[in-house]
Write a protein that holds these residues in place. Structure first.
Motif, PDB file in Angstrom:
ATOM      1  N   UNK A  50     -14.125   3.990  -6.826  1.00 19.82           N
ATOM      2  CA  UNK A  50     -13.829   2.691  -7.421  1.00 19.82           C
ATOM      3  C   UNK A  50     -12.604   2.858  -8.309  1.00 19.82           C
ATOM      4  N   UNK A  51     -11.882   1.779  -8.554  1.00 23.29           N
ATOM      5  CA  UNK A  51     -10.689   1.853  -9.386  1.00 23.29           C
ATOM      6  C   UNK A  51     -10.654   0.625 -10.270  1.00 23.29           C
ATOM      7  N   UNK A  52     -10.871   0.822 -11.564  1.00 25.96           N
ATOM      8  CA  UNK A  52     -10.853  -0.292 -12.509  1.00 25.96           C
ATOM      9  C   UNK A  52     -11.700  -1.462 -12.024  1.00 25.96           C
ATOM     10  N   UNK A  53     -12.896  -1.124 -11.528  1.00 22.18           N
ATOM     11  CA  UNK A  53     -13.805  -2.167 -11.104  1.00 22.18           C
ATOM     12  C   UNK A  53     -13.583  -2.667  -9.692  1.00 22.18           C
ATOM     13  N   UNK A  54     -12.588  -2.106  -8.974  1.00 23.18           N
ATOM     14  CA  UNK A  54     -12.337  -2.533  -7.600  1.00 23.18           C
ATOM     15  C   UNK A  54     -12.947  -1.552  -6.603  1.00 23.18           C
ATOM     16  N   UNK A  55     -13.351  -2.110  -5.486  1.00 22.71           N
ATOM     17  CA  UNK A  55     -13.889  -1.273  -4.419  1.00 22.71           C
ATOM     18  C   UNK A  55     -12.762  -0.649  -3.613  1.00 22.71           C
ATOM     19  N   UNK A 144      -3.226  -4.108  -1.651  1.00 20.71           N
ATOM     20  CA  UNK A 144      -4.176  -4.858  -2.465  1.00 20.71           C
ATOM     21  C   UNK A 144      -5.115  -5.677  -1.590  1.00 20.71           C
ATOM     22  N   UNK A 145      -4.598  -6.168  -0.465  1.00 19.76           N
ATOM     23  CA  UNK A 145      -5.459  -6.927   0.439  1.00 19.76           C
ATOM     24  C   UNK A 145      -6.485  -6.011   1.111  1.00 19.76           C
ATOM     25  N   UNK A 146      -6.114  -4.756   1.344  1.00 20.28           N
ATOM     26  CA  UNK A 146      -7.081  -3.781   1.861  1.00 20.28           C
ATOM     27  C   UNK A 146      -8.211  -3.610   0.850  1.00 20.28           C
ATOM     28  N   UNK A 147      -7.862  -3.582  -0.448  1.00 18.18           N
ATOM     29  CA  UNK A 147      -8.908  -3.475  -1.468  1.00 18.18           C
ATOM     30  C   UNK A 147      -9.748  -4.737  -1.528  1.00 18.18           C
ATOM     31  N   UNK A 148      -9.127  -5.887  -1.312  1.00 18.23           N
ATOM     32  CA  UNK A 148      -9.911  -7.127  -1.230  1.00 18.23           C
ATOM     33  C   UNK A 148     -10.875  -7.060  -0.042  1.00 18.23           C
ATOM     34  N   UNK A 149     -10.400  -6.505   1.047  1.00 18.61           N
ATOM     35  CA  UNK A 149     -11.256  -6.337   2.221  1.00 18.61           C
ATOM     36  C   UNK A 149     -12.432  -5.418   1.894  1.00 18.61           C
ATOM     37  N   UNK A 150     -12.172  -4.377   1.094  1.00 17.34           N
ATOM     38  CA  UNK A 150     -13.240  -3.461   0.685  1.00 17.34           C
ATOM     39  C   UNK A 150     -14.256  -4.172  -0.206  1.00 17.34           C
ATOM     40  N   UNK A 151     -13.771  -5.034  -1.107  1.00 14.26           N
ATOM     41  CA  UNK A 151     -14.678  -5.808  -1.946  1.00 14.26           C
ATOM     42  C   UNK A 151     -15.520  -6.747  -1.095  1.00 14.26           C
ATOM     43  N   UNK A 152     -14.917  -7.317  -0.063  1.00 12.97           N
ATOM     44  CA  UNK A 152     -15.647  -8.201   0.838  1.00 12.97           C
ATOM     45  C   UNK A 152     -16.739  -7.424   1.577  1.00 12.97           C
ATOM     46  N   UNK A 153     -16.452  -6.188   1.955  1.00  4.91           N
ATOM     47  CA  UNK A 153     -17.474  -5.358   2.603  1.00  4.91           C
ATOM     48  C   UNK A 153     -18.649  -5.119   1.665  1.00  4.91           C
ATOM     49  N   UNK A 154     -18.360  -4.918   0.383  1.00  9.26           N
ATOM     50  CA  UNK A 154     -19.425  -4.757  -0.604  1.00  9.26           C
ATOM     51  C   UNK A 154     -20.203  -6.062  -0.774  1.00  9.26           C
ATOM     52  N   UNK A 155     -19.467  -7.176  -0.814  1.00  9.28           N
ATOM     53  CA  UNK A 155     -20.100  -8.494  -0.921  1.00  9.28           C
ATOM     54  C   UNK A 155     -21.089  -8.700   0.225  1.00  9.28           C
ATOM     55  N   UNK A 156     -20.676  -8.354   1.437  1.00 11.80           N
ATOM     56  CA  UNK A 156     -21.536  -8.530   2.599  1.00 11.80           C
ATOM     57  C   UNK A 156     -22.734  -7.584   2.575  1.00 11.80           C
ATOM     58  N   UNK A 157     -22.610  -6.484   1.844  1.00  9.87           N
ATOM     59  CA  UNK A 157     -23.688  -5.496   1.779  1.00  9.87           C
ATOM     60  C   UNK A 157     -24.739  -5.823   0.728  1.00  9.87           C
ATOM     61  N   UNK A 158     -24.391  -6.634  -0.251  1.00 12.71           N
ATOM     62  CA  UNK A 158     -25.295  -6.898  -1.378  1.00 12.71           C
ATOM     63  C   UNK A 158     -26.695  -7.323  -0.936  1.00 12.71           C
ATOM     64  N   UNK A 159     -26.851  -8.222   0.040  1.00 13.65           N
ATOM     65  CA  UNK A 159     -28.213  -8.602   0.436  1.00 13.65           C
ATOM     66  C   UNK A 159     -29.065  -7.434   0.914  1.00 13.65           C
TER      67      UNK A 159
END
Length: 315
Positions: A50-55, A144-159
């Motif tokens: 993680x980097x400063x709160x980013x995935x 940065x968009x790759x990191x946004x994509x990584x955050x989206x992967x985490x978002x999809x994993x939360x459930x």
């Protein structure tokens, strides 16, 4: 855990130090009895995923492995605090994944640039360390968009992560219950959990009432804050740190008592941390933006632009 690691194409992922091909080996060390390897694996978990709160792209598959570690008897059989640390990691993943309604916009941008993101990632994975640094400054914004994509992967994993955490709210160990409460506070902000939230808030509020230490109580109150719960009953608590965590709840904006508490914190943020004695402030203060409050200007910023909301706590 071994099968899960083999299910992931780690060669297509990277973390803060570069390609993630080393991640399976280093995570496996968390279940081994080699002390040096364990320290390396634990450091890898916290300092490179993680980097400063980013995935990072390696964060989501790592988070799923961490969730499975929670009940693994090989995880620190002589150190019951290790599952607590895994729950704290999942709290951090929940913060990184807190895209809320903005997830749809991120998903749209990622889909539009899917081909470019694959090409950028391929180039990044094959570059040397110096070129990787330069790629973050290439002016395309694709990194940065790759990191946004990584955050989206985490978002999809939360459930899938939340059900792994919930049983630990009933742990026999008070600190594990507290770490689980923090993780629930970030993970249950996911839109898919809206129907569960009232029951979870009732559970967390009950835990807060029964908490035996100021640390456990304050940490649980911030979890309640994250889910939009009511922390008003603790605004007059005798412990300064507990009062401060209660006052940060976004629902108390404009409340006279909460505002007085926040002004007091702005005058002495160090006193807030010191109020917990030898114990560190609530675990959420290890991460931004709560961490930023523990500075001379931190709580002053709360006075100027409003207390941090659960949403801002995830950005």
């Amino acid at each position: 855990m071994a099968d899960r690691r083999k299910d992931v194409d780690w060669s297509r992922l990277f973390h803060a130090e570069g390609p993630a091909s080393d991640t399976p080996r280093r995570l496996a060390a968390l279940l081994g009895d080699d002390a040096d390897a364990f320290v390396d694996g634990y450091t890898h978990l916290w300092s490179t995923l993680r980097r400063e709160g980013k995935a990072w792209p390696a964060t989501a598959p790592t988070a799923l492995l961490v969730a499975e570690l929670l009940n693994d008897p090989l995880l620190g059989p002589d150190d019951p605090s290790l599952p607590d640390a895994m729950l704290v990691y999942l709290y951090a993943v929940g913060v990184a994944a807190d895209l809320g309604e903005g997830a749809a916009e991120v998903r749209s941008r990622v889909e539009v640039h899917a081909g470019e993101l694959r090409a950028w990632t391929d180039a990044y994975l094959s570059a040397d360390a110096g070129d990787r640094v330069r790629m973050w400054q290439d002016g395309t914004g694709l990194g940065e968009l790759v990191l946004d994509q990584a955050a989206l992967a985490c978002f999809d994993l939360v459930p899938a992560l939340l059900p792994r955490v919930l049983p630990h709210l009933a742990s026999e160990r008070a600190r594990r219950r507290t770490c689980a409460a923090a993780a629930v506070g970030s993970l249950a902000r996911h839109p898919s959990t809206s129907a569960q939230r009232p029951v979870l808030l009732e559970r967390l509020t009950s835990m807060a009432r029964a908490a035996e230490s100021s640390y456990d109580l304050a940490t649980t109150l911030i979890a309640i804050d994250h889910l939009g719960g009511d922390t008003r009953p603790w605004l007059t608590h005798p412990h300064a740190g507990v009062r401060g965590c209660a006052a940060l709840a976004p629902g108390l904006t404009g409340d006279d008592v909460a505002e007085r508490v926040l002004r007091g914190l702005a005058g002495s943020p160090r006193a807030f941390g010191e109020s917990f004695g030898d114990v560190a402030p609530p675990l959420q203060f290890q991460f931004r933006p709560y961490r930023d409050l523990l500075t001379p200007e931190g709580f002053l910023r709360v006075d100027e632009v409003g207390r941090p909301t659960p949403g801002s706590a995830a950005t």
